[in-house]
Design a protein around this motif. Structure first.
Motif, PDB file in Angstrom:
ATOM      1  N   ILE A 141       0.859  -1.192   0.000  1.00 33.34           N
ATOM      2  CA  ILE A 141       0.000   0.000   0.000  1.00 33.34           C
ATOM      3  C   ILE A 141       0.894   1.240   0.000  1.00 33.34           C
ATOM      4  N   PRO A 142       0.597   2.232  -0.846  1.00 31.92           N
ATOM      5  CA  PRO A 142       1.421   3.459  -0.859  1.00 31.92           C
ATOM      6  C   PRO A 142       1.499   4.088   0.523  1.00 31.92           C
ATOM      7  N   PRO A 143       2.653   4.586   0.884  1.00 31.74           N
ATOM      8  CA  PRO A 143       2.796   5.185   2.223  1.00 31.74           C
ATOM      9  C   PRO A 143       1.897   6.398   2.431  1.00 31.74           C
ATOM     10  N   GLU A 144       1.527   7.083   1.333  1.00 31.38           N
ATOM     11  CA  GLU A 144       0.629   8.224   1.475  1.00 31.38           C
ATOM     12  C   GLU A 144      -0.740   7.800   2.009  1.00 31.38           C
ATOM     13  N   VAL A 145      -1.180   6.617   1.605  1.00 27.18           N
ATOM     14  CA  VAL A 145      -2.470   6.113   2.087  1.00 27.18           C
ATOM     15  C   VAL A 145      -2.404   5.839   3.579  1.00 27.18           C
ATOM     16  N   ARG A 146      -1.330   5.221   4.007  1.00 33.58           N
ATOM     17  CA  ARG A 146      -1.170   4.948   5.441  1.00 33.58           C
ATOM     18  C   ARG A 146      -1.067   6.255   6.233  1.00 33.58           C
ATOM     19  N   LEU A 147      -0.445   7.274   5.635  1.00 36.37           N
ATOM     20  CA  LEU A 147      -0.312   8.548   6.331  1.00 36.37           C
ATOM     21  C   LEU A 147      -1.672   9.230   6.503  1.00 36.37           C
ATOM     22  N   ILE A 148      -2.481   9.198   5.437  1.00 35.44           N
ATOM     23  CA  ILE A 148      -3.796   9.842   5.504  1.00 35.44           C
ATOM     24  C   ILE A 148      -4.686   9.173   6.542  1.00 35.44           C
ATOM     25  N   TRP A 149      -4.596   7.844   6.642  1.00 43.08           N
ATOM     26  CA  TRP A 149      -5.469   7.111   7.544  1.00 43.08           C
ATOM     27  C   TRP A 149      -4.811   6.835   8.885  1.00 43.08           C
ATOM     28  N   SER A 150      -3.839   7.626   9.234  1.00 37.34           N
ATOM     29  CA  SER A 150      -3.248   7.526  10.565  1.00 37.34           C
ATOM     30  C   SER A 150      -4.042   8.418  11.515  1.00 37.34           C
ATOM     31  N   ASN A 151      -3.514   8.636  12.705  1.00 46.32           N
ATOM     32  CA  ASN A 151      -4.202   9.481  13.673  1.00 46.32           C
ATOM     33  C   ASN A 151      -3.465  10.808  13.861  1.00 46.32           C
ATOM     34  N   GLY A 152      -2.802  11.270  12.799  1.00 45.28           N
ATOM     35  CA  GLY A 152      -2.019  12.485  12.910  1.00 45.28           C
ATOM     36  C   GLY A 152      -2.827  13.733  12.629  1.00 45.28           C
ATOM     37  N   PRO A 153      -2.188  14.876  12.684  1.00 42.59           N
ATOM     38  CA  PRO A 153      -2.877  16.155  12.424  1.00 42.59           C
ATOM     39  C   PRO A 153      -3.472  16.233  11.022  1.00 42.59           C
ATOM     40  N   LEU A 154      -2.823  15.596  10.034  1.00 42.89           N
ATOM     41  CA  LEU A 154      -3.351  15.636   8.675  1.00 42.89           C
ATOM     42  C   LEU A 154      -4.713  14.961   8.605  1.00 42.89           C
ATOM     43  N   THR A 155      -4.850  13.805   9.232  1.00 35.99           N
ATOM     44  CA  THR A 155      -6.115  13.067   9.204  1.00 35.99           C
ATOM     45  C   THR A 155      -7.219  13.847   9.891  1.00 35.99           C
ATOM     46  N   LEU A 156      -6.942  14.345  11.079  1.00 38.67           N
ATOM     47  CA  LEU A 156      -7.955  15.094  11.817  1.00 38.67           C
ATOM     48  C   LEU A 156      -8.294  16.413  11.118  1.00 38.67           C
ATOM     49  N   GLY A 157      -7.296  17.054  10.517  1.00 40.61           N
ATOM     50  CA  GLY A 157      -7.559  18.296   9.791  1.00 40.61           C
ATOM     51  C   GLY A 157      -8.449  18.061   8.580  1.00 40.61           C
ATOM     52  N   LEU A 158      -8.198  16.992   7.828  1.00 38.85           N
ATOM     53  CA  LEU A 158      -9.055  16.664   6.686  1.00 38.85           C
ATOM     54  C   LEU A 158     -10.470  16.335   7.142  1.00 38.85           C
ATOM     55  N   ALA A 159     -10.595  15.649   8.261  1.00 40.66           N
ATOM     56  CA  ALA A 159     -11.921  15.308   8.780  1.00 40.66           C
ATOM     57  C   ALA A 159     -12.717  16.561   9.125  1.00 40.66           C
ATOM     58  N   VAL A 160     -12.079  17.511   9.782  1.00 37.65           N
ATOM     59  CA  VAL A 160     -12.754  18.764  10.133  1.00 37.65           C
ATOM     60  C   VAL A 160     -13.128  19.544   8.881  1.00 37.65           C
ATOM     61  N   LEU A 161     -12.237  19.566   7.898  1.00 33.98           N
ATOM     62  CA  LEU A 161     -12.487  20.303   6.659  1.00 33.98           C
ATOM     63  C   LEU A 161     -13.669  19.710   5.890  1.00 33.98           C
ATOM     64  N   LEU A 162     -13.723  18.392   5.765  1.00 35.25           N
ATOM     65  CA  LEU A 162     -14.816  17.747   5.044  1.00 35.25           C
ATOM     66  C   LEU A 162     -16.149  17.939   5.766  1.00 35.25           C
ATOM     67  N   THR A 163     -16.136  17.822   7.077  1.00 31.09           N
ATOM     68  CA  THR A 163     -17.371  17.996   7.840  1.00 31.09           C
ATOM     69  C   THR A 163     -17.878  19.425   7.750  1.00 31.09           C
ATOM     70  N   ALA A 164     -16.970  20.392   7.868  1.00 26.01           N
ATOM     71  CA  ALA A 164     -17.363  21.793   7.762  1.00 26.01           C
ATOM     72  C   ALA A 164     -17.919  22.113   6.376  1.00 26.01           C
ATOM     73  N   ALA A 165     -17.322  21.539   5.339  1.00 26.02           N
ATOM     74  CA  ALA A 165     -17.819  21.764   3.982  1.00 26.02           C
ATOM     75  C   ALA A 165     -19.216  21.183   3.815  1.00 26.02           C
ATOM     76  N   ALA A 166     -19.465  19.997   4.377  1.00 23.23           N
ATOM     77  CA  ALA A 166     -20.790  19.384   4.274  1.00 23.23           C
ATOM     78  C   ALA A 166     -21.839  20.220   4.987  1.00 23.23           C
ATOM     79  N   ILE A 167     -21.525  20.709   6.181  1.00 23.08           N
ATOM     80  CA  ILE A 167     -22.478  21.529   6.924  1.00 23.08           C
ATOM     81  C   ILE A 167     -22.749  22.836   6.187  1.00 23.08           C
ATOM     82  N   ALA A 168     -21.714  23.429   5.626  1.00 28.99           N
ATOM     83  CA  ALA A 168     -21.882  24.706   4.921  1.00 28.99           C
ATOM     84  C   ALA A 168     -22.698  24.546   3.641  1.00 28.99           C
ATOM     85  N   LEU A 169     -22.568  23.404   2.964  1.00 28.20           N
ATOM     86  CA  LEU A 169     -23.264  23.195   1.692  1.00 28.20           C
ATOM     87  C   LEU A 169     -24.685  22.684   1.871  1.00 28.20           C
ATOM     88  N   ALA A 170     -25.034  22.211   3.045  1.00 26.07           N
ATOM     89  CA  ALA A 170     -26.389  21.688   3.284  1.00 26.07           C
ATOM     90  C   ALA A 170     -27.412  22.794   3.062  1.00 26.07           C
TER      91      ALA A 170
END
Length: 252
Positions: A208-237
């Motif tokens: 598996i590409p290391p980028e995939v493992r990095l995205i699905w880790s528990n680091g700041p990148l993963t949590l930041g993407l989660a917040v960004l996607l959730t905020a976008a969904a709420i704003a577009l509703a």
């Protein structure tokens, strides 16, 4: 000849298109509405009432399915003796991603038409549902982590188990929510399961590409993407025209 003599002296009603404005003006002038501030409800109480109402509207199978999946994770871990972090890092994202995918739109909302005509913003309603479902799944995952940590002995701490699933759970839930708002609950569920399969493969020895493992880790990148996607969904509703409703009128 007047067929209704008892109505003599009663002024004629205004035209139909002026009835509501006339009533509002009369109420405001005569004090018919009273002191509006006396009937005001505090923001925390309104939020609590909204959560209670939305909890009643959600399909009971959402709660049962999440509980069943996490119970299977506990049983599988205790019986098979597998790595606890791997089980939770797969189970928690699965229940959150699939559960959140059906929170928006008429396909899985039995009261969608009734809710759509209420003055409450669609974004507020969606935020309330996300709070309920994701909060429930989060509480289940925390409880499961505590149970497995006690069963696994002192070598496995609760913090270690939580770090294994928190980031992937939040990211998959945010992705499912955004797809549900912009596309379709069924499509969001399918994508969530496909992405979850990639997450499952990352726990194997496959290349598996290391980028995939990095995205699905528990680091700041993963949590930041989660917040960004959730905020976008709420704003577009309520603001976007979902692809599933071609030609439908959908205004905020």
């Amino acid at each position: 000849m007047n067929r209704w003599p008892e109505l003599d002296g009663v002024p004629a009603p205004p035209p139909a298109d002026q009835i509501v404005p006339a009533v509002l003006r009369a109420s405001a002038v005569d004090g018919g509405l009273g002191d509006v501030r006396a009937h005001a409800v505090s923001a925390p109480r309104r939020a609590w009432q909204l959560l209670v109402v939305e909890a009643r509207l959600l399909n009971p199978r959402v709660w049962a399915a999440s509980f069943a999946v996490m119970a299977v994770c506990v049983g599988f871990s205790l019986v098979k003796g597998v790595v606890l972090e791997a089980v939770l890092s797969l189970g928690a994202p699965l229940v959150a991603g699939v559960g959140v995918a059906g929170l928006y739109g008429p396909e899985r909302d039995r009261a969608f038409e009734v809710v759509a005509v209420t003055p409450t913003s669609p974004r507020v309603l969606l935020l309330a549902r996300v709070t309920l479902v994701f909060g429930y799944d989060l509480a289940l995952a925390l409880l499961t982590s505590a149970v497995l940590a006690m069963a696994g002995g002192p070598a496995t701490g609760v913090a270690t188990l939580v770090a294994a699933w928190l980031g992937p759970m939040a990211l998959l839930a945010g992705l499912s929510l955004l797809l549900s708002v912009c596309w379709h609950p069924g499509g969001a569920t399918g994508v969530a399961l496909a992405v979850w399969s990639v997450l499952a493969l990352s726990h194997t020895d496959l290349p598996i590409p290391p980028e995939v493992r990095l995205i699905w880790s528990n680091g700041p990148l993963t949590l930041g993407l989660a917040v960004l996607l959730t905020a976008a969904a709420i704003a577009l509703a309520g603001r976007v025209e979902p692809m599933r409703r071609g030609g439908a009128t959908h205004r905020p």
